[in-house]
Design an enzyme around this catalytic site. Structure first.
Site, PDB file in Angstrom:
ATOM      1  N   ASN A 160     -15.744   6.091   6.627  1.00 18.99           N
ATOM      2  CA  ASN A 160     -15.667   4.966   5.410  1.00 18.99           C
ATOM      3  C   ASN A 160     -16.887   4.855   5.686  1.00 18.99           C
ATOM      4  O   ASN A 160     -17.150   4.028   6.607  1.00 18.99           O
ATOM      5  CB  ASN A 160     -14.462   3.633   6.065  1.00 18.99           C
ATOM      6  CG  ASN A 160     -14.404   2.689   5.031  1.00 18.99           C
ATOM      7  OD1 ASN A 160     -15.121   2.845   4.104  1.00 18.99           O
ATOM      8  ND2 ASN A 160     -13.433   0.676   5.310  1.00 18.99           N
TER       9      ASN A 160
ATOM     10  N   LYS B 240     -18.621   2.346   3.706  1.00 10.35           N
ATOM     11  CA  LYS B 240     -18.159   0.563   3.066  1.00 10.35           C
ATOM     12  C   LYS B 240     -19.657   0.802   2.926  1.00 10.35           C
ATOM     13  O   LYS B 240     -19.207   1.081   1.869  1.00 10.35           O
ATOM     14  CB  LYS B 240     -18.211   0.300   5.081  1.00 10.35           C
ATOM     15  CG  LYS B 240     -16.867   0.114   5.812  1.00 10.35           C
ATOM     16  CD  LYS B 240     -17.422  -0.858   7.475  1.00 10.35           C
ATOM     17  CE  LYS B 240     -15.923  -0.031   8.528  1.00 10.35           C
ATOM     18  NZ  LYS B 240     -15.821  -1.573   9.135  1.00 10.35           N
TER      19      LYS B 240
ATOM     20  N   HIS C 189      -7.769  -1.806   2.914  1.00  2.04           N
ATOM     21  CA  HIS C 189      -9.188  -2.192   3.771  1.00  2.04           C
ATOM     22  C   HIS C 189      -8.686  -2.957   4.729  1.00  2.04           C
ATOM     23  O   HIS C 189      -8.602  -4.231   3.533  1.00  2.04           O
ATOM     24  CB  HIS C 189      -9.751  -1.873   4.051  1.00  2.04           C
ATOM     25  CG  HIS C 189     -10.251  -1.016   4.922  1.00  2.04           C
ATOM     26  ND1 HIS C 189     -11.097  -2.330   6.093  1.00  2.04           N
ATOM     27  CD2 HIS C 189     -10.740  -0.533   5.696  1.00  2.04           C
ATOM     28  CE1 HIS C 189     -12.292  -1.947   6.769  1.00  2.04           C
ATOM     29  NE2 HIS C 189     -11.452  -0.456   7.259  1.00  2.04           N
TER      30      HIS C 189
ATOM     31  N   GLU D  61     -10.822  -4.940   5.925  1.00  2.00           N
ATOM     32  CA  GLU D  61     -11.812  -6.234   4.892  1.00  2.00           C
ATOM     33  C   GLU D  61     -11.452  -6.525   3.720  1.00  2.00           C
ATOM     34  O   GLU D  61     -11.774  -7.749   3.344  1.00  2.00           O
ATOM     35  CB  GLU D  61     -13.269  -4.758   4.535  1.00  2.00           C
ATOM     36  CG  GLU D  61     -13.690  -5.553   6.263  1.00  2.00           C
ATOM     37  CD  GLU D  61     -14.993  -3.694   6.776  1.00  2.00           C
ATOM     38  OE1 GLU D  61     -14.886  -2.544   5.887  1.00  2.00           O
ATOM     39  OE2 GLU D  61     -14.803  -3.357   7.843  1.00  2.00           O
TER      40      GLU D  61
ATOM     41  N   GLU E 253      -4.963   0.843  11.284  1.00  2.19           N
ATOM     42  CA  GLU E 253      -6.352   0.096  11.957  1.00  2.19           C
ATOM     43  C   GLU E 253      -5.715  -1.244  12.788  1.00  2.19           C
ATOM     44  O   GLU E 253      -5.778  -1.990  11.293  1.00  2.19           O
ATOM     45  CB  GLU E 253      -7.372   0.183  10.524  1.00  2.19           C
ATOM     46  CG  GLU E 253      -7.625   1.611  10.324  1.00  2.19           C
ATOM     47  CD  GLU E 253      -8.564   1.275   9.750  1.00  2.19           C
ATOM     48  OE1 GLU E 253      -9.630   2.600  10.016  1.00  2.19           O
ATOM     49  OE2 GLU E 253      -9.349   0.436   8.725  1.00  2.19           O
TER      50      GLU E 253
ATOM     51  N   GLY F 121     -14.252  -2.072  14.329  1.00  6.06           N
ATOM     52  CA  GLY F 121     -16.298  -2.528  13.855  1.00  6.06           C
ATOM     53  C   GLY F 121     -16.097  -3.787  15.522  1.00  6.06           C
ATOM     54  O   GLY F 121     -17.593  -3.801  15.283  1.00  6.06           O
TER      55      GLY F 121
ATOM     56  N   SER G 167     -13.015   1.610  15.922  1.00  4.19           N
ATOM     57  CA  SER G 167     -14.040   2.023  16.956  1.00  4.19           C
ATOM     58  C   SER G 167     -13.630   3.400  17.494  1.00  4.19           C
ATOM     59  O   SER G 167     -13.803   3.503  18.556  1.00  4.19           O
ATOM     60  CB  SER G 167     -13.866   0.855  18.031  1.00  4.19           C
ATOM     61  OG  SER G 167     -14.213  -0.314  17.566  1.00  4.19           O
TER      62      SER G 167
END
Ligand code: PEP
Length: 251
Positions: A9, A11, A95, A97, A167, A173, A213
Site C-alpha cells: 500500500n 499510500k 483502510h 487511515e 490490520e 505505521g 509494520s
C-alpha cells in the site's frame, strides 16, 4: 489451498515517474517468485504509469480506494468503472487511515466493496481493532462485528474476490507489530466470523492477510502462521529490498 497475497500500500507516495523507477527496480528482483500474488496499490494518478512499467511481469497494480456510486456529483471520487477501464484488478477498501481521517464507516466500506465486486474487481478489505479495544479485551468482538457489517449482503460467490486484511490499527505505521500468535489468533477469529456468515468452506478458502509494520525481519514468522495468508504492507512496500524480502518469506 489458500495462496499468499503480498500487497503493498503505497499510500500518498510515489509520483508516476517515481513509481516507474520503483517497478523497474523491483521487477527483476521478484521475477519467478510465483508462490504468491504480488500487488502494489498506488495513488490514482500513479496507477497507469505503474501498470505500464509492470507489463509482462508478475506484479499487479491496484487502487487504494473506490467510490460506491457509478457516477455523478462526487467531487474528488473515482468510480469502479473508471478503474476497471484502465485495467485495475485489485482495490483496497476500508483502510484505517480512510476510516480515521476521511470519515469512512462500516456502511460506506460495505457500499464501496459491493461496487468494486460488481465491477469484477478483487477487494482488499481492511479491518482491525484500535489499541484501547485490544487493551479492553474486545478484539474478537470488534473484528467479528466489522467482518459482518463490512460484508453485509455480499454473497458467498463474491467472497472469491474478497481478501481480508487484518490490520490492528495500533500497529499501522507505528513500528509495533502484532506478535505472530496475536496475528494468527485474530485472523482465526475473523475466519470464525466468516464461517458464521458463509459456512466453513468459504471461511477456509478466504485469504486473510496481516498488516501492521510487517517488514523484512518479521514477515517469515508472521507468514508461517496457519491463519495468515499474506501481508498488506505500507512502509516496507516503498523499499525494493525490504518488499522483496517479504516476497521471499512467502516462497
Ligand atoms: C498499511 O498501510 O496498511 C500498513 C500496514 O502500513 P505499515 O506497514 O507501514 O504499518
Amino acid at each position: 489451498m489458500r495462496r499468499y497475497v503480498i500487497a503493498g500500500n503505497w499510500k500518498m507516495n510515489f509520483t508516476p515517474s517515481q513509481a516507474t523507477a520503483f517497478i523497474n527496480e523491483i521487477k527483476p528482483m521478484v521475477e519467478g517468485k510465483d508462490n504468491c500474488d504480488i500487488v502494489f496499490c498506488a495513488p490514482y494518478v500513479t496507477i497507469a504509469a505503474a501498470m505500464e512499467a509492470a507489463k509482462g511481469s508478475n506484479i499487479k497494480i491496484g487502487a487504494e480506494n473506490v467510490h460506491f456510486e457509478a457516477k455523478g456529483a462526487y467531487t474528488g471520487e473515482v468510480s469502479a468503472e473508471m478503474l476497471k477501464e484502465i485495467g485495475v484488478e485489485y482495490v483496497i477498501i476500508g483502510h484505517s487511515e480512510r476510516r480515521q481521517y476521511f470519515g469512512e464507516t462500516d456502511e460506506t466500506v460495505n457500499k464501496r466493496t459491493k461496487a468494486a465486486l460488481a465491477a469484477g474487481m478483487k477487494v482488499l478489505l481492511c479491518l482491525g481493532e484500535v489499541k484501547e479495544q485490544r487493551l479492553a479485551g474486545i478484539t474478537k468482538e470488534i473484528v467479528s462485528m466489522q467482518t459482518k457489517l463490512d460484508l453485509a449482503g455480499i454473497s458467498a460467490e463474491d467472497m472469491k474476490n474478497v481478501i481480508i486484511a487484518y490490520e490492528p490499527v495500533w500497529a499501522i505505521g507505528t513500528g509495533l507489530t502484532a506478535t505472530p500468535e496475536q496475528a494468527d489468533e485474530t485472523c482465526g477469529q475473523i475466519r470464525e466470523a466468516l464461517a458464521e456468515i458463509y459456512g466453513a468452506e468459504v471461511a477456509e478458502a478466504t485469504i486473510i492477510q496481516y498488516g501492521g509494520s510487517m517488514n523484512e525481519k518479521n514477515a517469515a514468522e508472521l507468514l508461517a502462521k496457519t491463519n495468515v495468508d499474506g501481508g498488506l504492507i505500507g512502509g516496507a512496500s516503498l523499499v525494493a529490498e525490504k518488499f522483496t524480502a517479504i516476497v521471499d518469506a512467502a516462497q
